[in-house]
Write an enzyme that holds these catalytic residues in place. Sequence first.
Site, PDB file in Angstrom:
ATOM      1  N   ILE A  13     -15.568  76.755 -29.450  1.00 45.31           N
ATOM      2  CA  ILE A  13     -14.892  77.893 -28.812  1.00 45.31           C
ATOM      3  C   ILE A  13     -15.160  79.208 -29.537  1.00 45.31           C
ATOM      4  O   ILE A  13     -15.117  80.273 -28.929  1.00 45.31           O
ATOM      5  CB  ILE A  13     -13.375  77.628 -28.651  1.00 45.31           C
ATOM      6  N   VAL A  35      -9.157  73.719 -34.629  1.00 48.72           N
ATOM      7  CA  VAL A  35      -9.619  74.931 -33.954  1.00 48.72           C
ATOM      8  C   VAL A  35      -9.002  76.181 -34.587  1.00 48.72           C
ATOM      9  O   VAL A  35      -9.650  77.226 -34.684  1.00 48.72           O
ATOM     10  CB  VAL A  35      -9.357  74.855 -32.425  1.00 48.72           C
ATOM     11  N   ASP A  36      -7.763  76.073 -35.052  1.00 46.14           N
ATOM     12  CA  ASP A  36      -7.076  77.207 -35.683  1.00 46.14           C
ATOM     13  C   ASP A  36      -7.857  77.683 -36.905  1.00 46.14           C
ATOM     14  O   ASP A  36      -8.167  78.871 -37.051  1.00 46.14           O
ATOM     15  CB  ASP A  36      -5.654  76.783 -36.063  1.00 46.14           C
TER      16      ASP A  36
END
Length: 174
Positions: A13, A35-36
């Site tokens: 992403i 993802v953070d």
Amino acid sequence: MTINRIELVQGDITKVKADAIVNAANTSLLGGGGVDGAIHRAGGKAILEECIKIRNRQGSCKTGEAVMTTAGDLPAKYVIHTVGPVYNDGKHGEDELLTSAYLNSLKLATENHVTTLAFPNISTGIYHFPKEKAAAIAIKTVKDYLADHFIVRQVIFVCFDDENYGIYKKLLKY
């Protein structure tokens, strides 16, 4: 692959070119794993600095809520940070909280005239939300929202792993 205003991609992403990407954040907004952590690392210190300002103003970001920052060094313009629920047994409002995380992200995107928005698989990593159930909630929430709102023209579901990609592909009937 695109179905009307929904696109499905497999990948990272942090590399997606969209007006905004959504971060599966924790309540502290200070970065974490998955993802953070990837978004904070790739986006640079500007994201963290804005997250600290938000924390100083409002405290933590509660589960199901969303806030927006710059995207720093990412190809997107903004990062919408939302906190998905930790899955326990499904009897503590987890489905509703996950729906709220997607819905509040979409509302924030609309308020800020974001036309392309990319979502990761919220809560399916260390928060242990069942992947198929999470995907069904994400897809339904996005489809329902897009049916009545037109500022967000495209939503991209970005699946990092093969399992989530396969689930979304099946549920979106690709």
